[in-house]
Design an enzyme around this catalytic site. Structure first.
Site, PDB file in Angstrom:
ATOM      1  N   SER A  18       0.806  -1.230   0.000  1.00 47.37           N
ATOM      2  CA  SER A  18       0.000   0.000   0.000  1.00 47.37           C
ATOM      3  C   SER A  18       0.841   1.283   0.000  1.00 47.37           C
ATOM      4  CB  SER A  18      -0.963   0.001   1.193  1.00 47.37           C
ATOM      5  OG  SER A  18      -1.900  -1.034   1.044  1.00 47.37           O
ATOM      6  N   LYS A  67      -9.629  -5.765  11.186  1.00 46.38           N
ATOM      7  CA  LYS A  67     -10.737  -5.123  10.452  1.00 46.38           C
ATOM      8  C   LYS A  67     -12.068  -5.165  11.196  1.00 46.38           C
ATOM      9  CE  LYS A  67      -9.135  -5.575   5.706  1.00 46.38           C
ATOM     10  NZ  LYS A  67      -9.374  -6.110   4.365  1.00 46.38           N
ATOM     11  N   ASP A 104     -13.353  -2.116   0.567  1.00 43.18           N
ATOM     12  CA  ASP A 104     -13.227  -3.453  -0.035  1.00 43.18           C
ATOM     13  C   ASP A 104     -14.506  -3.820  -0.779  1.00 43.18           C
ATOM     14  OD1 ASP A 104     -10.669  -4.011   0.920  1.00 43.18           O
ATOM     15  OD2 ASP A 104     -11.390  -5.004   2.727  1.00 43.18           O
ATOM     16  N   GLY A 129     -14.714 -18.379   2.820  1.00 44.01           N
ATOM     17  CA  GLY A 129     -14.312 -17.489   3.897  1.00 44.01           C
ATOM     18  C   GLY A 129     -15.517 -16.770   4.483  1.00 44.01           C
ATOM     19  N   ARG A 154     -14.403 -22.656   7.049  1.00 44.75           N
ATOM     20  CA  ARG A 154     -13.885 -23.657   8.000  1.00 44.75           C
ATOM     21  C   ARG A 154     -14.711 -23.645   9.291  1.00 44.75           C
ATOM     22  NH1 ARG A 154      -7.843 -22.624  10.057  1.00 44.75           N
ATOM     23  NH2 ARG A 154      -8.859 -20.681  10.682  1.00 44.75           N
TER      24      ARG A 154
HETATM   25  P1  NAP Z   1      -8.996 -12.931   8.071  1.00 45.41           P
HETATM   26  O1  NAP Z   1      -9.823 -12.044   8.921  1.00 45.41           O
HETATM   27  O2  NAP Z   1      -7.699 -13.421   8.605  1.00 45.41           O
HETATM   28  O3  NAP Z   1      -9.931 -14.199   7.675  1.00 45.41           O
HETATM   29  C1  NAP Z   1      -9.359 -15.377   7.241  1.00 45.41           C
HETATM   30  C2  NAP Z   1     -10.428 -16.289   6.620  1.00 45.41           C
HETATM   31  O4  NAP Z   1      -9.724 -17.413   6.094  1.00 45.41           O
HETATM   32  C3  NAP Z   1     -11.450 -16.843   7.605  1.00 45.41           C
HETATM   33  O5  NAP Z   1     -12.662 -17.076   6.937  1.00 45.41           O
HETATM   34  C4  NAP Z   1     -10.781 -18.163   8.046  1.00 45.41           C
HETATM   35  O6  NAP Z   1     -11.705 -19.141   8.467  1.00 45.41           O
HETATM   36  C5  NAP Z   1     -10.154 -18.607   6.748  1.00 45.41           C
HETATM   37  N1  NAP Z   1      -8.987 -19.448   6.987  1.00 45.41           N
HETATM   38  C6  NAP Z   1      -7.809 -19.080   7.520  1.00 45.41           C
HETATM   39  N2  NAP Z   1      -6.949 -20.134   7.553  1.00 45.41           N
HETATM   40  C7  NAP Z   1      -7.624 -21.190   7.031  1.00 45.41           C
HETATM   41  C8  NAP Z   1      -7.284 -22.549   6.791  1.00 45.41           C
HETATM   42  N3  NAP Z   1      -6.068 -23.039   7.100  1.00 45.41           N
HETATM   43  N4  NAP Z   1      -8.200 -23.347   6.218  1.00 45.41           N
HETATM   44  C9  NAP Z   1      -9.426 -22.867   5.887  1.00 45.41           C
HETATM   45  N5  NAP Z   1      -9.827 -21.582   6.091  1.00 45.41           N
HETATM   46  C10 NAP Z   1      -8.925 -20.755   6.662  1.00 45.41           C
HETATM   47  O7  NAP Z   1      -8.696 -12.243   6.670  1.00 45.41           O
HETATM   48  P2  NAP Z   1      -9.494 -11.129   5.817  1.00 45.41           P
HETATM   49  O8  NAP Z   1      -9.099  -9.770   6.240  1.00 45.41           O
HETATM   50  O9  NAP Z   1     -10.939 -11.473   5.764  1.00 45.41           O
HETATM   51  O10 NAP Z   1      -8.807 -11.370   4.372  1.00 45.41           O
HETATM   52  C11 NAP Z   1      -8.951 -12.612   3.704  1.00 45.41           C
HETATM   53  C12 NAP Z   1      -8.020 -12.672   2.494  1.00 45.41           C
HETATM   54  O11 NAP Z   1      -8.402 -11.700   1.527  1.00 45.41           O
HETATM   55  C13 NAP Z   1      -6.548 -12.404   2.804  1.00 45.41           C
HETATM   56  O12 NAP Z   1      -5.729 -13.256   2.028  1.00 45.41           O
HETATM   57  C14 NAP Z   1      -6.344 -10.974   2.362  1.00 45.41           C
HETATM   58  O13 NAP Z   1      -5.002 -10.715   1.981  1.00 45.41           O
HETATM   59  C15 NAP Z   1      -7.287 -10.908   1.165  1.00 45.41           C
HETATM   60  N6  NAP Z   1      -7.755  -9.533   0.899  1.00 45.41           N
HETATM   61  C16 NAP Z   1      -7.356  -8.939  -0.266  1.00 45.41           C
HETATM   62  C17 NAP Z   1      -7.807  -7.666  -0.551  1.00 45.41           C
HETATM   63  C18 NAP Z   1      -7.370  -7.003  -1.819  1.00 45.41           C
HETATM   64  O14 NAP Z   1      -7.531  -5.785  -1.917  1.00 45.41           O
HETATM   65  N7  NAP Z   1      -6.861  -7.718  -2.801  1.00 45.41           N
HETATM   66  C19 NAP Z   1      -8.619  -6.977   0.351  1.00 45.41           C
HETATM   67  C20 NAP Z   1      -9.021  -7.614   1.513  1.00 45.41           C
HETATM   68  C21 NAP Z   1      -8.559  -8.901   1.793  1.00 45.41           C
HETATM   69  P3  NAP Z   1     -12.201 -19.207  10.011  1.00 45.41           P
HETATM   70  O15 NAP Z   1     -13.383 -18.300  10.104  1.00 45.41           O
HETATM   71  O16 NAP Z   1     -12.550 -20.649  10.198  1.00 45.41           O
HETATM   72  O17 NAP Z   1     -11.041 -18.780  10.864  1.00 45.41           O
END
Ligand code: NAP
Length: 283
Positions: A18, A67, A104, A129, A154
């Site tokens: 960023s 977040k 987002d 997710g 999950r």
């Molecule tokens: P987060 O709060 O850490 O949420 C993680 C999610 O992944 C939860 O649903 C979690 O499930 C699941 N998860 C984690 N480890 C897992 C595993 N080993 N097996 C199965 N499910 C698993 O992350 P977030 O902020 O929502 O972001 C999610 C992803 O989107 C990240 O990779 C982030 O970099 C990406 N993202 C990208 C952008 C972009 O602008 N390109 C913007 C936002 C986010 P549980 O609920 O079971 O823990």
């Protein structure tokens, strides 16, 4: 007078691209401001948020893992952030109060439309997710009038909670269901979908995928929010599916944050070019 500041609050933030996007935009528009990485552990979050009230602060981005927890530390939320229950952008208002917003959500829809020519209206969607990024995508897609939304997570309870919130927000009557990854209905849900969106963090650090490749239909669009090539996208391409990574979403959510902080139209092409340069250097 101190230079105006913005930054990204998360843990970790050392990998964040960023700063490259925002600093290129500030420089391009001749705005005397700088964007920094603000590494913040959970215990430090209240003090970090409080520090944003200082007059030289424009605002901040919020990333993993804050977040959702940051919501209760802000003075107000705009309606979309309140509905989603997750904030990725904080704006310091002129009186020092802090407003949370979520860029987002609109970035998800704009990226599907502009980078893949995919109009969500009437389509069947699977989101992998149920955390902050998934919540933003789910509310945005329901507002864009998808016909069916399946959340696979999950932790099934989180998927169910998200669907209950989505249902309460919608005047339409989309087909909604929440599934655990090992549910016997998953293969059919995946086969019958128009788009699969990976909003889990699986694939970010290791060459892992949240979905067995053999389930991906050639007719689907597979959108991984991770902004690097991932195993999911590799296997989707092998299955003959169209693919989209998180590049467009990252740049567009940044551009929308920038516009909230500065009031100036974001130089989108400059931000895309800065992203491409930074991603190539980080590879
Ligand atoms: P987060 O709060 O850490 O949420 C993680 C999610 O992944 C939860 O649903 C979690 O499930 C699941 N998860 C984690 N480890 C897992 C595993 N080993 N097996 C199965 N499910 C698993 O992350 P977030 O902020 O929502 O972001 C999610 C992803 O989107 C990240 O990779 C982030 O970099 C990406 N993202 C990208 C952008 C972009 O602008 N390109 C913007 C936002 C986010 P549980 O609920 O079971 O823990």
């Amino acid at each position: 007078m101190s230079i105006a500041l913005a930054g990204v609050i998360g843990d970790p933030v050392s990998h964040s691209l960023s700063p490259f996007l925002h600093n290129a935009a500030f420089e391009h528009l001749g705005i005397a401001a700088r964007y920094e990485r603000w590494q913040t552990r959970s215990a430090e979050l209240p003090a970090r948020i409080d520090s944003l009230r200082a007059p030289h602060i424009l605002g901040a981005n919020v990333t993993l893992p804050h977040k959702i927890t940051v919501v209760s530390l802000l003075d107000r939320l705009d309606p979309q952030a309140a509905q989603i229950g997750a904030v990725n952008t904080i704006v310091r208002l002129p009186d020092g109060r802090l407003e949370g917003t979520n860029t987002d959500a609109p970035a998800t829809i704009a990226t599907l439309r502009e980078d893949a020519g995919f109009d969500p209206a009437g389509k069947r969607v699977v989101i992998l997710g149920a955390s902050g990024a998934a919540r933003a995508a789910a509310f945005a897609l329901i507002a864009a009038q998808v016909a069916a939304l399946t959340i696979i997570n999950r932790t099934l309870e989180r998927a169910e909670e998200l669907l209950a919130d989505v249902l309460a927000s919608s005047d339409d009557d989309p087909y909604l269901r929440a599934l655990a990854p090992d549910d016997p209905d998953v293969p059919e849900a995946i086969r019958a979908t128009d788009v699969i969106i990976n909003a889990t963090s699986v694939g970010w650090r290791a060459d892992e995928t949240p979905l067995p490749g053999h389930l991906i239909p050639a007719t689907a669009l597979v959108f991984d929010m991770v902004y690097r090539p991932t195993r999911l996208l590799r296997e989707a391409a092998q299955a003959g599916a169209a693919t989209l990574d998180g590049r467009g979403m990252l740049v567009r959510q940044a551009a929308l944050s920038f516009e909230r902080w500065t009031g100036a139209p974001a130089p989108l092409e400059v931000m895309f070019a800065a992203f491409d340069q930074a991603r190539a250097l980080a590879a």
